[in-house]
Design an enzyme around this catalytic site. Structure first.
Site, short mmCIF file in Angstrom:
data_model
loop_
_atom_site.label_atom_id
_atom_site.label_comp_id
_atom_site.label_asym_id
_atom_site.label_seq_id
_atom_site.Cartn_x
_atom_site.Cartn_y
_atom_site.Cartn_z
N PHE A 102 0.91 -1.25 -0.10
CA PHE A 102 0.05 0.17 -0.03
C PHE A 102 0.80 1.20 0.09
O PHE A 102 2.13 1.30 0.47
CB PHE A 102 -0.94 0.12 1.17
CG PHE A 102 -2.28 0.03 0.91
CD1 PHE A 102 -3.04 -0.92 0.45
CD2 PHE A 102 -2.91 1.29 0.72
CE1 PHE A 102 -4.43 -0.76 0.08
CE2 PHE A 102 -4.22 1.54 0.55
CZ PHE A 102 -5.15 0.36 0.07
N HIS B 261 -11.13 13.23 0.11
CA HIS B 261 -11.62 11.94 0.83
C HIS B 261 -11.48 11.84 2.41
O HIS B 261 -12.18 11.27 3.08
CB HIS B 261 -10.32 11.01 0.24
CG HIS B 261 -10.13 9.67 0.54
ND1 HIS B 261 -11.66 9.01 0.37
CD2 HIS B 261 -9.38 8.91 1.11
CE1 HIS B 261 -11.32 7.54 0.80
NE2 HIS B 261 -10.13 7.61 1.34
N ARG C 60 -0.45 9.42 -1.16
CA ARG C 60 -1.41 10.14 -1.89
C ARG C 60 -1.37 11.59 -2.12
O ARG C 60 -1.56 11.89 -3.34
CB ARG C 60 -2.83 9.82 -0.66
CG ARG C 60 -3.32 8.39 -0.72
CD ARG C 60 -4.56 8.20 0.00
NE ARG C 60 -4.89 6.85 -0.03
CZ ARG C 60 -5.83 6.39 0.76
NH1 ARG C 60 -6.31 7.03 1.57
NH2 ARG C 60 -6.08 5.00 0.52
N ARG D 280 -2.46 11.38 5.28
CA ARG D 280 -2.58 10.18 6.34
C ARG D 280 -2.36 9.36 5.23
O ARG D 280 -2.47 9.12 3.64
CB ARG D 280 -4.20 10.01 6.39
CG ARG D 280 -4.49 8.46 6.83
CD ARG D 280 -5.83 8.38 7.25
NE ARG D 280 -6.75 8.46 6.12
CZ ARG D 280 -6.97 7.48 5.09
NH1 ARG D 280 -6.55 6.33 5.33
NH2 ARG D 280 -7.93 7.76 4.23
N HIS E 265 -7.64 11.99 -2.52
CA HIS E 265 -7.32 10.48 -2.85
C HIS E 265 -7.30 10.67 -4.32
O HIS E 265 -7.92 10.97 -5.11
CB HIS E 265 -8.39 9.58 -2.62
CG HIS E 265 -7.84 8.06 -2.63
ND1 HIS E 265 -7.67 7.76 -4.01
CD2 HIS E 265 -7.82 7.14 -1.81
CE1 HIS E 265 -7.42 6.43 -3.64
NE2 HIS E 265 -7.46 6.14 -2.43
N GLU F 30 -6.49 2.46 -3.40
CA GLU F 30 -5.19 2.41 -3.57
C GLU F 30 -4.67 0.97 -4.10
O GLU F 30 -3.47 0.74 -4.52
CB GLU F 30 -4.37 2.90 -2.53
CG GLU F 30 -2.88 3.44 -2.79
CD GLU F 30 -2.73 4.24 -1.34
OE1 GLU F 30 -3.24 5.20 -1.14
OE2 GLU F 30 -1.62 3.82 -0.72
N GLN G 103 -7.20 15.23 2.71
CA GLN G 103 -6.70 14.36 1.66
C GLN G 103 -7.47 14.43 0.26
O GLN G 103 -8.64 14.00 0.33
CB GLN G 103 -6.67 12.99 2.36
CG GLN G 103 -5.81 12.01 1.50
CD GLN G 103 -5.40 10.75 2.00
OE1 GLN G 103 -6.20 9.84 2.48
NE2 GLN G 103 -4.02 10.79 2.35
N LEU H 169 -14.77 6.34 -5.25
CA LEU H 169 -13.22 5.78 -4.75
C LEU H 169 -12.85 4.60 -5.63
O LEU H 169 -13.71 3.73 -5.47
CB LEU H 169 -13.25 5.57 -3.24
CG LEU H 169 -11.68 5.39 -2.80
CD1 LEU H 169 -10.91 6.21 -3.09
CD2 LEU H 169 -11.81 4.82 -1.09
#
Lengths: 592, 275
Positions: A116, A361, A294, A402, A250, A263, A248, A260
């Site tokens: 990730f 996001h 991100r 994050r 995304h 990721e 954030q 969404l």
């Protein structure tokens, strides 16, 4: 009006709220109040996974996870909190497995793990397989599992109740309560959607777990119901909000829709390409490329589009390419998100790349808390009995950006801590008297809104707010754009004062509640913009084109934004600061 | 905008009969996907309404015509009505992409999620009928009382049941064992299946497909030890044997769960006690 009394009242029934309830309800008389049925909460939309250094598939340890979290957050993370989270991540995952969560498995039958963004081996050497997952519906599985356990424990839920006020012993909004003075919570006021009735919940402990505020933006992965209620209620009662300028975006929202795409698509090998077919992340993050954090990927995408290398008729998106992956692999690991592409864009990810563009996001900021989830009313003093966990809170484990999967981790680790702390507080604390007419403020607001004969439409004001936030406070920001947003919001607040609803009924009046929620969005957008204007640097998710570098000298500190009521009754945002807790990592340049 | 205040007859054919007038191929003009320029068109929604605050509450049909775009979903058109025409139109919704389960409705006679049904996949040249899901008490417009639905869910003990001490690490489960119950873990408790079931319509005491799906999710989980208890519960006269294998539930499931198959597997487990 009805009055209830519980030792602990938890507001919100997503992952954090229910995780708290599982702890609290075994220790103290607990109620959970939620504006949705618990299984509707937005935790269920989370996809990719939950990181923990289990080392089930390759070498890993929680210290590396801590480092990645701190670096990913561009050194605005409180390092003691990140350490707690990374350390307790392992038990948090195992707790969920024992509750029955159906994690994907390794051939040996252990919890499987995958790569990730921003999660690395040995302080950035290479991507590491740390994310525990259940296909691409990990959040759905967490939400279901926690709800199942709440059913098992017979947790008391008040579903479709909107909490519209938090009751404190002091009026903090005046700004004149001295530091050190003991301030406590005494309960909350809620509106029951089905009947229109007002309920006062007296409680020794109140836990806010109300989630995020993505609806301040137009393009967002967030649910319609994510209107930042808990953040706004705290703000209105004089509790500061921390680091709200950090939002954030995304990278991979379905273009034009914002839905969404996890990721995990890149964790499983997906590649971002521009109109020239180039894997452009190689230029921006040579080591981990598409798996950079991100904020970096979102900015890179926006930059490609800005420089004319976007795709499509309007050259306004880039492509997420999964076509080199085996269809069977896609079906096994990414079934839901590929279905989103088919359903909503008519794109077949087996054979066609998917149009994507950044989507609002996650709020890194929120109600400031200690690592035991106690809410702070300034840089040092806690509000007795008031707790917060999950996206509504700012511990701060996410700092300026994050890392993917750390939100599902956050809700489990700090939801659990909040539940334990809230119950512990309630078992020793004395009952606090409710204020006179505790419901007066909420009743006044609701009735004023309902009774206004004609005026502005909620939807018009909301759309204008979301459009200015997208245009002026998104991935790229400047003083000029932010001042435009500030002026627009001031104007929209005036229009909001004249907003009216068409539905004058008592029962299930969602028209009325949308109007109330719009008030929350306006307050929070203002805080985001004020924080962003003041922060004349670029760090994590906050990028100022007029100040493109990080400035640790001036800004290695948290923002605390207070809503202060002046003598004339008007409210202004005042900004303060709070130091960043450093333990073992000195700020370095952030390269991947 | 025309309004008809009489109680109109039920529309649509039998639940879950695809291939009726509402099923059309996507329009060619929109096949390029959602990110480019998309054509607009007018669409009429024929919505079943009910105002509990009215002097004499009575259900009626109301039509609204709004402009929509090629990628719009039924939910987008409904929001357009609520936000621009009539704020009192009431329905539940949250995530708007088919994962929270709030907005199951009967659309052109078939249960679907409004956020997952594209207008272009219906036939926008004819009015689109929208009604609350059936078999649960209507509270207001498209909002029904979900409590009976969740009560059935709670009854089947929808949580992992294990004996002995919890292990210090994770329980071991092979990928094959994990796969065995994968399909039924997808359930979002939207009630599209249960409220499409003719048995449930006539007998509100029947557990309904969703509860059985969630029982299946645990009965076939290798870690669970509560299978026998759950099968006992479902062996009740309102349990699995009431299922008449109509397949409406499978048609209705927005998550693609093979609901009828899951119910059959539970029935078989009840007979063979093998699971």
């Amino acid at each position: 009006m009805q009055t209830h009394q519980y030792d602990v009242v938890i507001v919100g029934a997503g992952g954090a709220g229910m995780r708290a309830a599982l702890e609290s309800s075994t220790r103290a008389r607990t109620a959970v109040i939620s504006k949705l049925y618990p299984t509707r909460s937005h935790t269920g939309a989370a996809q990719g996974g939950m990181c923990a250094a289990l080392a089930n598939v390759e070498e890993d340890n929680w210290e590396w996870h801590t480092f990645d979290t701190v670096k990913g957050g561009d050194y605005l993370v409180d390092q003691d909190a990140a350490e707690v989270m990374a350390k307790e991540a392992i038990d948090a995952v195992l707790d969920l497995e024992r509750m029955g969560l159906p994690f994907n498995r390794t051939p040996e039958g252990r919890i499987d793990q995958r790569r990730f963004g921003g999660h690395t081996r040995n302080h950035g050497e290479a991507a590491v397989r740390r994310s525990c997952y259940a296909a691409d519906r990990t959040g759905h599985m967490i939400l279901q599992t926690l709800y199942q356990q709440c059913v098992k424990q017979d947790v008391a839920f008040f579903n479709e109740f909107y909490v519209l006020d938090v009751l404190l012993t002091h009026d903090l909004a005046g700004g004149d309560v001295p530091a050190g003075e003991e301030v406590k919570v005494s309960g909350v006021v809620a509106y029951e959607l089905a009947t229109g009735e007002i309920h006062v919940f007296r409680a020794k402990s109140v836990v806010f777990a109300t989630g995020g505020a993505g609806k301040i933006f137009k393009t967002t992965s967030n649910a319609h119901t994510l209107t930042g209620d808990g953040m706004a209620l705290a703000l209105r009662r004089g509790i500061p909000l921390e680091d709200m300028e950090f939002f954030q975006f995304h990278p991979t929202g379905l273009a034009g829709l914002g839905i969404l795409l996890s990721e995990a698509a890149r964790g499983e090998g997906g590649i971002l390409r521009n109109s020239e077919g180039e894997r452009f992340m190689e230029r921006y993050a040579p080591t981990i490329k598409d798996l950079a954090p991100r904020d970096m990927v979102a900015r890179a995408m926006a930059n490609e589009v800005r420089e004319g290398r976007g795709c499509g008729p309007d050259k306004d998106y880039v492509l997420l390419d999964l076509t080199h992956l085996e269809p069977a692999h896609i079906d096994a690991k990414l079934p839901d998100i590929t279905e989103f592409a088919r359903t909503y864009l008519g794109v077949e990810p087996y054979t066609e790349p998917v149009p994507v563009y950044p989507t609002a996001h996650y709020a890194m900021g929120g109600v400031p808390t200690t690592i035991d989830a106690e809410v702070l009313r300034n840089a040092t003093d806690v509000v007795g009995g008031l707790f917060a966990a999950g996206e509504v809170a700012c511990v701060s484990v996410h700092g300026a950006n994050r890392l993917g999967t750390n939100s599902l981790l956050d809700i489990n680790v700090f939801g659990k801590r909040a539940g334990i702390a809230a119950a512990a507080y309630a078992t020793t604390a004395e009952w606090v008297d409710l204020p006179e007419e505790p419901e007066a403020y909420v009743v006044g607001e609701i009735e004023r809104m309902r009774d206004r004969a004609a005026g502005e439409r909620v939807a018009d004001v909301r759309r204008a707010l979301q459009e200015t936030m997208d245009a002026n406070a998104q991935v790229f920001r400047t003083a000029t754009s932010l001042e435009q947003a500030r002026a627009d919001i001031a104007e929209l607040k005036k229009r909001y004062a004249a907003v009216s609803v068409q539905d004058k009924g008592r029962r299930f009046n969602t028209d009325l509640l949308e109007a109330v929620e719009l008030g929350f969005l306006l307050d929070l957008a203002e805080v985001v913009v004020e924080g962003a204007l003041a922060r004349e640097e670029s760090r994590g998710g906050h990028f100022r084109e007029d100040f493109p570098t990080r400035d640790d000298e001036r800004f290695l500190q948290h923002t605390l934004a207070y809503a202060r009521r002046g003598a004339d009754g008007s409210t202004t945002i005042e900004l303060g600061t709070k130091p960043v807790t450093m333990t073992r990592y000195e700020p370095m340049e952030r390269k991947y | 905008m025309a309004q008809t205040n009489e109680i109109a007859p039920e529309t649509g054919s039998a639940e879950g009969t695809p291939g009726g007038t509402d099923e059309r191929e996507p329009q060619a003009a929109d096949a390029s996907g959602g990110a480019g320029a998309v054509p607009s068109f007018d669409v009429t929604l024929r919505i079943r309404r009910f105002d509990p605050d009215a002097d004499e509450p009575e259900a009626y049909w109301e039509e609204f015509t709004v402009t929509a775009y090629g990628t719009d979903r039924v939910l987008d058109a409904m929001h357009k009505v609520k936000w621009e025409v009539d704020g009192s139109l009431t329905f539940r919704r949250s995530c708007a992409h088919g994962i929270c389960g709030s907005d199951a409705m009967r659309i052109n006679g078939r249960n679907r999620l409004a956020c997952k049904t594209l207008l272009k996949d219906l036939d926008p040249s004819k009015p689109i009928t929208i009604e609350p899901i059936k078999g649960l008490p209507v509270i207001k417009d498209l909002v029904v009382d979900m409590e009976p639905f969740f009560a059935s869910y709670r009854e089947i003990m929808p949580f992992l049941i294990t004996g002995g001490n919890a292990p210090s690490a994770e329980r071991i489960q092979s990928p094959e064992q994990r796969e065995r119950y994968d399909d039924t873990t997808k359930c979002i408790l939207c009630a599209a299946c249960t409220s499409s079931c003719p048995v449930f319509w006539t007998d509100g005491q029947y557990f309904g497909p969703a509860a059985i799906v969630n029982a299946h999710r645990f009965i076939f989980d290798s870690r669970d030890e509560g299978g026998a208890q759950r099968l006992e519960i479902l062996n009740d006269k309102e349990g699995v044997w009431r299922c008449r294998t109509v397949f409406n539930c499978t048609e209705a499931c927005p998550r693609g769960i093979e609901v009828t198959k899951a119910i059959q597997e539970v029935k078989r487990a009840m007979i063979t006690r093998a699971f």
